[in-house]
Design a protein around this motif. Structure first.
Motif, short mmCIF file in Angstrom:
data_model
loop_
_atom_site.label_atom_id
_atom_site.label_comp_id
_atom_site.label_asym_id
_atom_site.label_seq_id
_atom_site.Cartn_x
_atom_site.Cartn_y
_atom_site.Cartn_z
N ASP A 84 0.67 -1.22 -0.09
CA ASP A 84 -0.11 -0.16 0.04
C ASP A 84 0.81 1.26 -0.16
O ASP A 84 0.38 2.49 -0.62
CB ASP A 84 -0.87 -0.01 1.33
CG ASP A 84 -2.03 -0.94 1.13
OD1 ASP A 84 -2.38 -1.45 -0.06
OD2 ASP A 84 -2.64 -1.38 2.26
N SER A 104 3.29 7.92 -3.47
CA SER A 104 3.25 9.53 -3.40
C SER A 104 3.87 10.16 -4.60
O SER A 104 3.74 11.15 -4.97
CB SER A 104 3.24 10.29 -2.27
OG SER A 104 4.73 9.99 -1.90
N GLU A 152 -4.46 -1.88 -9.89
CA GLU A 152 -4.28 -1.79 -8.39
C GLU A 152 -3.30 -0.44 -8.20
O GLU A 152 -3.50 0.25 -7.11
CB GLU A 152 -3.59 -2.97 -7.65
CG GLU A 152 -3.42 -3.09 -6.18
CD GLU A 152 -5.06 -3.02 -5.70
OE1 GLU A 152 -5.86 -3.11 -6.19
OE2 GLU A 152 -4.61 -2.44 -4.39
N ARG A 155 -5.14 2.59 -8.70
CA ARG A 155 -6.01 3.03 -7.71
C ARG A 155 -5.29 3.60 -6.60
O ARG A 155 -5.96 4.49 -5.69
CB ARG A 155 -6.84 1.50 -7.21
CG ARG A 155 -7.96 1.84 -6.27
CD ARG A 155 -8.54 0.52 -5.65
NE ARG A 155 -7.58 -0.55 -4.96
CZ ARG A 155 -7.09 0.02 -3.66
NH1 ARG A 155 -7.58 1.00 -3.10
NH2 ARG A 155 -6.21 -0.86 -3.23
N LEU A 156 -4.45 2.69 -5.97
CA LEU A 156 -3.58 3.07 -4.91
C LEU A 156 -3.01 4.69 -5.06
O LEU A 156 -2.89 5.35 -4.12
CB LEU A 156 -2.32 2.11 -4.58
CG LEU A 156 -2.78 0.85 -4.17
CD1 LEU A 156 -1.84 -0.06 -4.09
CD2 LEU A 156 -3.34 0.85 -2.60
N THR A 157 -2.48 4.84 -6.04
CA THR A 157 -1.79 6.32 -6.27
C THR A 157 -2.96 7.20 -6.35
O THR A 157 -2.69 8.24 -5.81
CB THR A 157 -0.89 5.99 -7.60
OG1 THR A 157 -1.76 6.00 -8.61
CG2 THR A 157 0.22 5.53 -7.68
N GLY A 158 -3.92 6.82 -6.71
CA GLY A 158 -5.13 7.98 -6.77
C GLY A 158 -5.77 8.18 -5.54
O GLY A 158 -6.26 9.39 -5.27
N THR A 159 -5.48 7.32 -4.44
CA THR A 159 -5.90 7.42 -3.12
C THR A 159 -4.85 7.98 -2.42
O THR A 159 -4.90 8.39 -0.95
CB THR A 159 -6.68 6.32 -2.37
OG1 THR A 159 -5.62 5.23 -2.64
CG2 THR A 159 -7.96 5.89 -3.33
N THR A 160 -3.64 8.21 -2.67
CA THR A 160 -2.56 8.34 -2.19
C THR A 160 -2.24 10.04 -2.01
O THR A 160 -2.20 10.36 -3.25
CB THR A 160 -0.94 7.76 -2.21
OG1 THR A 160 -1.51 6.40 -2.25
CG2 THR A 160 0.21 8.06 -1.43
N PRO A 161 -2.19 10.66 -1.05
CA PRO A 161 -1.89 12.25 -0.90
C PRO A 161 -0.64 12.31 -1.64
O PRO A 161 0.48 11.59 -1.36
CB PRO A 161 -2.05 12.59 0.32
CG PRO A 161 -2.46 11.50 1.28
CD PRO A 161 -2.47 10.33 0.49
#
Length: 165
Positions: A84, A104, A152, A155-161
């Motif tokens: 993650d 990030s 995946e 998706r993870l980079t889109g939700t990471t500030p």
């Protein structure tokens, strides 16, 4: 002192075992264009036969040894993992390269498949960051797994500030 965030550690996963065949094919494709012309010319040009066949034999021997041994060794030392927090890769034995791309910092996620890779059902996930060291490449993943990982990672980079710079 408490350690937080991303830590340098060995990645967990080996690349797909089909990588051995893919790497062997690549090495054979590098060696053959040198050996075949030298051997053919050595057979056709009698005065230069020794000077053409000897290098052809040397290159063929080295190429065959490399084609047999190196891919097995590379498969043992090349590793990858996606968590993650980051993408991890470890390559090399004598000169180890340990790469981490924090989520990030990821700018783009691409999948590529060359013709030889497609023949083996493999794919490469290319994770681009602003790093001067270049993109982190996960070469030799199962094609379906590569697609799933790219989705995946997206998706993870889109939700990471963070702004990935």
């Amino acid at each position: 002192m408490t350690v937080t965030g991303t830590r340098l550690r060995p990645p967990r996963h080996r690349f797909d075992p089909r990588c051995v065949g893919w790497w062997r094919t690549q090495l054979a494709l590098l060696t053959t264009p040198v050996v075949v012309p030298l051997a053919v010319l050595g057979v056709l040009i009698e005065p230069a036969r020794t000077w053409l066949l000897l290098p052809a034999a040397v290159v063929a021997t080295i190429g065959l040894a490399a084609t047999i041994a190196l891919p097995v060794w590379w498969h043992r030392v090349h590793r990858w993992e996606i968590t993650d927090d980051a993408v991890y890769t470890l390559t090399g034995y004598f000169w180890q390269t340990w790469r981490i791309a924090p989520m990030s910092r990821i700018q783009t996620v691409d999948t590529t498949r060359g013709p030889v890779q497609r023949a083996f059902g493999l794919s490469t996930v290319v994770v681009t960051t602003a790093s001067a060291a270049g993109a982190v490449k996960l070469e030799g993943l199962d094609a379906e797994m590569a697609t799933t990982l790219a989705e995946e990672l997206t998706r993870l980079t889109g939700t990471t500030p963070g702004d990935a710079t």
